[in-house]
Design a protein around this motif. Structure first.
Motif, PDB file in Angstrom:
ATOM      1  N   HIS A 191       0.842  -1.208   0.000  1.00 45.12           N
ATOM      2  CA  HIS A 191       0.000   0.000   0.000  1.00 45.12           C
ATOM      3  C   HIS A 191       0.872   1.251   0.000  1.00 45.12           C
ATOM      4  CE1 HIS A 191      -3.137   2.864   0.762  1.00 45.12           C
ATOM      5  NE2 HIS A 191      -2.458   3.309   1.809  1.00 45.12           N
ATOM      6  N   VAL A 192       1.784   1.325   0.968  1.00 42.72           N
ATOM      7  CA  VAL A 192       2.599   2.539   1.117  1.00 42.72           C
ATOM      8  C   VAL A 192       3.690   2.567   0.051  1.00 42.72           C
ATOM      9  CG1 VAL A 192       4.301   3.614   2.652  1.00 42.72           C
ATOM     10  CG2 VAL A 192       2.105   2.913   3.554  1.00 42.72           C
ATOM     11  N   ASN A 193       3.864   3.731  -0.550  1.00 47.90           N
ATOM     12  CA  ASN A 193       4.872   3.896  -1.596  1.00 47.90           C
ATOM     13  C   ASN A 193       6.271   4.052  -0.998  1.00 47.90           C
ATOM     14  OD1 ASN A 193       3.574   6.309  -0.669  1.00 47.90           O
ATOM     15  ND2 ASN A 193       4.827   7.450  -2.091  1.00 47.90           N
ATOM     16  N   LEU A 194       7.266   3.670  -1.769  1.00 48.95           N
ATOM     17  CA  LEU A 194       8.635   3.675  -1.241  1.00 48.95           C
ATOM     18  C   LEU A 194       9.317   5.035  -1.347  1.00 48.95           C
ATOM     19  CD1 LEU A 194       8.199   0.534  -1.582  1.00 48.95           C
ATOM     20  CD2 LEU A 194      10.629   0.411  -2.044  1.00 48.95           C
ATOM     21  N   PHE A 195       8.930   5.816  -2.356  1.00 45.23           N
ATOM     22  CA  PHE A 195       9.671   7.063  -2.617  1.00 45.23           C
ATOM     23  C   PHE A 195       8.798   8.288  -2.367  1.00 45.23           C
ATOM     24  CE2 PHE A 195      11.274   3.780  -5.575  1.00 45.23           C
ATOM     25  CZ  PHE A 195      12.510   3.586  -4.976  1.00 45.23           C
ATOM     26  N   LYS A 196       9.461   9.392  -2.146  1.00 48.00           N
ATOM     27  CA  LYS A 196       8.741  10.642  -1.881  1.00 48.00           C
ATOM     28  C   LYS A 196       9.292  11.699  -2.835  1.00 48.00           C
ATOM     29  CE  LYS A 196       5.991  13.114   0.830  1.00 48.00           C
ATOM     30  NZ  LYS A 196       4.552  12.875   0.907  1.00 48.00           N
ATOM     31  N   THR A 197       8.996  11.533  -4.112  1.00 51.84           N
ATOM     32  CA  THR A 197       9.553  12.458  -5.106  1.00 51.84           C
ATOM     33  C   THR A 197       8.695  13.702  -5.270  1.00 51.84           C
ATOM     34  OG1 THR A 197       8.407  11.230  -6.795  1.00 51.84           O
ATOM     35  CG2 THR A 197      10.708  10.651  -6.414  1.00 51.84           C
ATOM     36  N   ASP A 198       7.518  13.685  -4.654  1.00 49.64           N
ATOM     37  CA  ASP A 198       6.642  14.852  -4.754  1.00 49.64           C
ATOM     38  C   ASP A 198       5.935  15.026  -3.423  1.00 49.64           C
ATOM     39  OD1 ASP A 198       3.589  13.780  -4.936  1.00 49.64           O
ATOM     40  OD2 ASP A 198       5.011  12.336  -5.727  1.00 49.64           O
ATOM     41  N   ASN A 199       5.230  16.114  -3.295  1.00 48.35           N
ATOM     42  CA  ASN A 199       4.493  16.342  -2.049  1.00 48.35           C
ATOM     43  C   ASN A 199       2.989  16.343  -2.311  1.00 48.35           C
ATOM     44  OD1 ASN A 199       6.544  16.646   0.062  1.00 48.35           O
ATOM     45  ND2 ASN A 199       7.278  18.263  -1.267  1.00 48.35           N
ATOM     46  N   SER A 200       2.571  15.477  -3.239  1.00 48.95           N
ATOM     47  CA  SER A 200       1.158  15.453  -3.624  1.00 48.95           C
ATOM     48  C   SER A 200       0.251  15.098  -2.457  1.00 48.95           C
ATOM     49  CB  SER A 200       0.944  14.472  -4.764  1.00 48.95           C
ATOM     50  OG  SER A 200       1.418  13.199  -4.389  1.00 48.95           O
ATOM     51  N   GLN A 201       0.758  14.295  -1.548  1.00 49.98           N
ATOM     52  CA  GLN A 201      -0.078  13.877  -0.422  1.00 49.98           C
ATOM     53  C   GLN A 201       0.258  14.642   0.850  1.00 49.98           C
ATOM     54  OE1 GLN A 201      -2.924  12.450  -0.479  1.00 49.98           O
ATOM     55  NE2 GLN A 201      -2.624  10.324   0.123  1.00 49.98           N
TER      56      GLN A 201
END
Lengths: 256, 280
Positions: free
Chosen positions: B195-205
Motif C-alpha cells: 500500500h505505502v509507496n517507497l519514494f517521496k519524489t513529490d508532495n502530492s499527499q
C-alpha cells in the motif's frame, strides 16, 4: 627476555610507527593549544549555540530494518569568526553505513538584552550505505533561533540517492527541530527534550520525527559529558503509528 | 484560573473535535488502534497456515492483472464497481488486486467486502483506523501472503505486503527475505504489492507518510538482489513510474469516486511485463 632485547623491540616499534606517533602528537597539540588559550564559553553574554568543540560519541540503536547497530561518530564546530562557523562530522556504523557531513552556520546575535541568536545553517551529508550498495547525498538549508532554554529550527532539504546505474531525486523535504532545556546552556548540568527529523548523520523524511531526551554535565568550562536517547515512530501521519527505532548515545564534548 | 482553563480548552478543541470524527483516527498518531504490524503479521501468517495457498491457474502463458488502490469508499462505490466489472469481462484476467484504503468510513464495509470477495486485497492505513483491522480480518483473513500464478509453462510469484504503519516491521521483513531467498528462483516473474509507496519524489499527499529512508533502501536492495521486476504501490494518489536498481516502481492513483482522474493499472504478464493505466 633481557633488558637489551626489550629496549631493542621498543625502539624498533618506535621507528616503525614514527609517522603515526608524529601525527597523533600533532593532533593532540592542535587540540590542546586552542583549548588552553581560548576564551571559555561561560564568559559569553549572548546565548549562542555551543561552538568550537569536538565531540566523539558512541551510539547503540535498534530499528526494524537493520536490527541492532552501534555507531561511532565525531562531530565538530569551528568558529571562523564570531558569526561564521564551519561544522562537520564523520560516522561509521556496524550496520555498514558510513557518513560524512560538512556545513556552514552564520550566527546573528540579537544585541538587545540577552535576546538570543538567530542562525542560518547549510549542510551537506554524504552517506555510503554499503549494506544496500546505495549512496545518498542530502543538502539542507535552515534558519533557527537559540535562546537559553530553547532552540527552534526549520528549513528545507533535498535528497538524491544513487548507485552506479543512476538514482532517484526527492527534491523537496522539510526539516525541523524544537528543543527545550531546563537550565541555561552554561549551567553545570542540564536536561531537556527535542523533537526533530534531523540528526547529525540522518535527515529523515519530515513525517518521521524523533523524540529525544537530552542530558549534559559540564565537568569544566572545556569538557562536558553528553547523553541522549530517543525513539522514532513510523506512521504518525498515516494515523497508524507504531515504534520503528530507538537509540541511546554517550559522548564527550571538548570545548575551546 | 478559569480563564486559563477556557484558553486550554479552546487550544485543545481541534483535537477534541477531531477525536469525534469517524473518518480520521487522530489518536492513531500516537498508537494505531489496529496494533502494530508485528501483531497483524503474526495473525496473517497464522491465517495463511490454516487455509489453502492462494494459487491461480492461467490457461495461457500471457495473462492480465487488474490493479486498483485507494478507493476510499464513503457513500458511493461507482469506480470500484466499474473496475470489478471490467476485470470480470476480461477472459485473460487472473483477478483483481486492491492495494488498500478500501473505505473512508467503514459504514459500507460489508458491501465492499462482498464486492471484493474474489479479489486479492491488502490493508492501507485507512483500514487501520478505529481498529478496523478486526473487520478487515473477518472478511479477508490476511494481509501478508503470496499468490502463485501457474501457466502452462511457467509459474509467477506475487507477494502482497502489509505496510499500513509505514513500515513492514522486522518479522515481515525477515519473511519477505526468506520467501525471496528460498522461492524466487523457481518462478518466472516476481511482482510485489504494497500500500505505502517507497519514494517521496513529490508532495502530492502533503503530510501523509511513507517509509523511513532506511527501509526504502533495504527494500530496493532486496528487490534488486532477488530480481523482483515490478513493485506496485498506492497511498500517494499520484501516478508515478520510477526505475531504480533495475526494478520498476509504479505508484497508482486513487480510484476514489471523488478523485480526478481516477484510474487503475492493467498489467499484462507474458515473456515481459507491460502495463497501461486505464481511466475510470
Amino acid at each position: 627476555m633481557t633488558d637489551h632485547s626489550i629496549k631493542h623491540i621498543f625502539f624498533h616499534e618506535l621507528h616503525e610507527h614514527k609517522h603515526r606517533i608524529v601525527l597523533t602528537v600533532s593532533v593532540i597539540c592542535g587540540l590542546i593549544i586552542p583549548i588552553s588559550t581560548a576564551k571559555p564559553l561561560s564568559a559569553q553574554t549572548i546565548p549562542t549555540l555551543d561552538h568550537n568543540f569536538i565531540r566523539p560519541n558512541l551510539e547503540y540503536g535498534y530499528n526494524h530494518t537493520w536490527g541492532n547497530y552501534t555507531d561511532i561518530t565525531l562531530t565538530t564546530d569551528w568558529s571562523l569568526s564570531q558569526k561564521m562557523h564551519i561544522t562537520g562530522g564523520l560516522s561509521s556504523s556496524t550496520a555498514d553505513i558510513h557518513a560524512f557531513y560538512a556545513g556552514i552556520r552564520y550566527d546573528i546575535p540579537l544585541h538587545f538584552g540577552d535576546a538570543g541568536t538567530l542562525y542560518i545553517d547549510n549542510r551537506y551529508l554524504l552517506r555510503c550505505v554499503v549494506r544496500n550498495d546505495i549512496w545518498d547525498a542530502t543538502g539542507t538549508l535552515s534558519a533557527g533561533y537559540f535562546h537559553h532554554h530553547l532552540r527552534a529550527e526549520a528549513g528545507i532539504s533535498t535528497l538524491y540517492f544513487f548507485d552506479s546505474n543512476g538514482g532517484i531525486w526527492e527534491p523537496l523535504g522539510f526539516i525541523y527541530l524544537l528543543e527545550g532545556m531546563i537550565f541555561k546552556n552554561s549551567h553545570k548540568w542540564n536536561a531537556g527534550a527535542r523533537i526533530s527529523n534531523i540528526r547529525p548523520f540522518a535527515v529523515e523524511r519530515f513525517y518521521f520525527p524523533t523524540f529525544s531526551l537530552l542530558g549534559q554535565y559540564r565537568i569544566s568550562d572545556r569538557l562536558a559529558i553528553t547523553a541522549e536517547g530517543g525513539v522514532e515512530p513510523s506512521g504518525i501521519f498515516n494515523m497508524a503509528a507504531q515504534f520503528y527505532s530507538g537509540y541511546i548515545n554517550l559522548g564527550l564534548k571538548f570545548l575551546w | 484560573m478559569v480563564k486559563r482553563v477556557y484558553i486550554l480548552l479552546l487550544a485543545l478543541s481541534p483535537i477534541i473535535f477531531a477525536t469525534g470524527c469517524n473518518e480520521l483516527d487522530f489518536p492513531g498518531m500516537i498508537y494505531s488502534s489496529s496494533g502494530s504490524v508485528e501483531s497483524r503479521f503474526a495473525e496473517s501468517i497464522s491465517w495463511n497456515l490454516s487455509h489453502e495457498s492462494k494459487i491461480k491457474v492461467s490457461p495461457s502463458d500471457t495473462y492480465t492483472m487488474y490493479v486498483g488502490t485507494d478507493c476510499h469508499v464513503d457513500k458511493t462505490y461507482n469506480n470500484l464497481s466499474r473496475f470489478l466489472e471490467e476485470e470480470k469481462n476480461d477472459p485473460t484476467s487472473i483477478g483483481s488486486f486492491m492495494l488498500g484504503d478500501l473505505g473512508q468510513t467503514y459504514d459500507l464495509f460489508p458491501v465492499i467486502a462482498e464486492m471484493l470477495a474474489d479479489s486479492y486485497v491488502i490493508v492501507g492505513n485507512h483500514d487501520m483506523y478505529f481498529n478496523r483491522w478486526e473487520e478487515f480480518r473477518q472478511y479477508f483473513g490476511t494481509s501478508t501472503y503470496c499468490i502463485t500464478v501457474i501457466t502452462p509453462k511457467y509459474q509467477d510469484l506475487i507477494i502482497m505486503l502489509d505496510s499500513a504503519n509505514g513500515t513492514l516491521g522486522s518479522s515481515q521483513m525477515k519473511w519477505l527475505r526468506n520467501i525471496l531467498l528460498q522461492s524466487r528462483a523457481a518462478y518466472r516473474h516476481c511482482i510485489v504489492c504494497t500500500h505505502v509507496n517507497l519514494f517521496k519524489t513529490d508532495n502530492s499527499q502533503q503530510f501523509t507518510g511513507n517509509m523511513p529512508i532506511a527501509e526504502t533502501f533495504e527494500l530496493c536492495a532486496l528487490f534488486d538482489q532477488y530480481d523482483v521486476e515490478i513493485c506496485l504501490q498506492g497511498h500517494d494518489h499520484y501516478r508515478e513510474e520510477l526505475i531504480f536498481k533495475g526494478v520498476e516502481y509504479i505508484d497508482i492513483e486513487s480510484m476514489e469516486d471523488a478523485s480526478a482522474p481516477p484510474a487503475y493499472l492493467l498489467l499484462t504478464v507474458g515473456s515481459d511485463i507491460t502495463h497501461k493505466f486505464q481511466s475510470l
